[in-house]
Write a protein that holds these residues in place. Structure first.
Motif, PDB file in Angstrom:
ATOM      1  N   MET A   1      37.493  35.183   6.673  1.00 39.65           N
ATOM      2  CA  MET A   1      36.665  34.917   5.510  1.00 39.65           C
ATOM      3  C   MET A   1      36.521  36.217   4.709  1.00 39.65           C
ATOM      4  O   MET A   1      36.152  37.242   5.260  1.00 39.65           O
ATOM      5  N   PRO A   2      36.808  36.169   3.407  1.00 40.00           N
ATOM      6  CA  PRO A   2      36.704  37.368   2.587  1.00 40.00           C
ATOM      7  C   PRO A   2      35.262  37.874   2.479  1.00 40.00           C
ATOM      8  O   PRO A   2      34.314  37.129   2.673  1.00 40.00           O
ATOM      9  N   ASP A   5      31.286  38.648  -2.445  1.00 41.95           N
ATOM     10  CA  ASP A   5      31.198  39.385  -3.705  1.00 41.95           C
ATOM     11  C   ASP A   5      29.786  39.232  -4.273  1.00 41.95           C
ATOM     12  O   ASP A   5      29.179  38.167  -4.172  1.00 41.95           O
ATOM     13  N   ARG A  54      25.312  33.901   3.771  1.00 37.07           N
ATOM     14  CA  ARG A  54      26.260  32.780   3.676  1.00 37.07           C
ATOM     15  C   ARG A  54      25.690  31.524   4.335  1.00 37.07           C
ATOM     16  O   ARG A  54      25.737  30.441   3.768  1.00 37.07           O
ATOM     17  N   GLN A  63      29.288  25.654  -1.251  1.00 36.45           N
ATOM     18  CA  GLN A  63      30.625  25.831  -0.682  1.00 36.45           C
ATOM     19  C   GLN A  63      31.240  27.052  -1.349  1.00 36.45           C
ATOM     20  O   GLN A  63      31.267  27.147  -2.577  1.00 36.45           O
ATOM     21  N   PHE A  64      31.721  27.993  -0.551  1.00 40.24           N
ATOM     22  CA  PHE A  64      32.378  29.186  -1.082  1.00 40.24           C
ATOM     23  C   PHE A  64      33.852  28.889  -1.286  1.00 40.24           C
ATOM     24  O   PHE A  64      34.522  28.383  -0.387  1.00 40.24           O
ATOM     25  N   LEU A  65      34.356  29.192  -2.477  1.00 34.88           N
ATOM     26  CA  LEU A  65      35.746  28.938  -2.830  1.00 34.88           C
ATOM     27  C   LEU A  65      36.511  30.258  -2.855  1.00 34.88           C
ATOM     28  O   LEU A  65      36.037  31.235  -3.440  1.00 34.88           O
ATOM     29  N   GLU A  66      37.661  30.263  -2.235  1.00 40.27           N
ATOM     30  CA  GLU A  66      38.494  31.466  -2.204  1.00 40.27           C
ATOM     31  C   GLU A  66      39.280  31.569  -3.508  1.00 40.27           C
ATOM     32  O   GLU A  66      39.394  30.599  -4.258  1.00 40.27           O
ATOM     33  N   SER A  67      39.865  32.717  -3.764  1.00 33.10           N
ATOM     34  CA  SER A  67      40.567  32.938  -5.029  1.00 33.10           C
ATOM     35  C   SER A  67      41.721  31.962  -5.233  1.00 33.10           C
ATOM     36  O   SER A  67      42.036  31.612  -6.344  1.00 33.10           O
ATOM     37  N   GLY A  68      42.352  31.469  -4.188  1.00 33.99           N
ATOM     38  CA  GLY A  68      43.435  30.505  -4.327  1.00 33.99           C
ATOM     39  C   GLY A  68      42.954  29.105  -4.679  1.00 33.99           C
ATOM     40  O   GLY A  68      43.717  28.275  -5.148  1.00 33.99           O
ATOM     41  N   GLN A  69      41.668  28.830  -4.470  1.00 31.30           N
ATOM     42  CA  GLN A  69      41.112  27.509  -4.747  1.00 31.30           C
ATOM     43  C   GLN A  69      40.635  27.360  -6.183  1.00 31.30           C
ATOM     44  O   GLN A  69      40.423  26.253  -6.643  1.00 31.30           O
ATOM     45  N   PRO A  74      37.456  33.969  -6.853  1.00 30.01           N
ATOM     46  CA  PRO A  74      36.487  33.349  -5.953  1.00 30.01           C
ATOM     47  C   PRO A  74      35.332  32.737  -6.731  1.00 30.01           C
ATOM     48  O   PRO A  74      35.037  33.147  -7.849  1.00 30.01           O
TER      49      PRO A  74
END
Length: 86
Positions: A1-2, A5, A54, A63-69, A74
């Motif tokens: 998990m990143p 930020d 978190r 819901q945390f979204l990653e940069s690819g989503q 993010p």
């Protein structure tokens, strides 16, 4: 998990209409620690504080979204299975 930020943290809090004090209390993190992080005065949280923040937000349906989503990087969204708390 990143790493969490600061802008994503603040956006998540705003999504559920929480003040910094609400999140700090729910995560059992000092209000000063959270405000310093969100303002950029502190660059990173301890792993324990980040995990607590978190979990507190996720418990409210965030819901945390990653940069690819997400195209722009993010972000956060409400889980589809959770009612809007705002």
């Amino acid at each position: 998990m990143p790493v969490l930020d600061r802008k994503v943290c603040k956006a998540a809090r705003m999504l559920i209409d929480w003040k910094a004090a609400d999140l700090a209390a729910a995560a059992a993190v000092s209000h000063d620690t959270l405000r310093s992080f969100e303002s950029g005065r502190t660059k990173a949280l301890s792993r324990e504080n980040e995990e607590a923040i978190r979990k507190a937000l996720e418990a409210q349906g965030v819901q945390f979204l990653e940069s690819g989503q997400v195209a722009a990087g993010p972000g956060v969204a409400m889980r589809a299975d959770e009612p809007d708390t705002a």
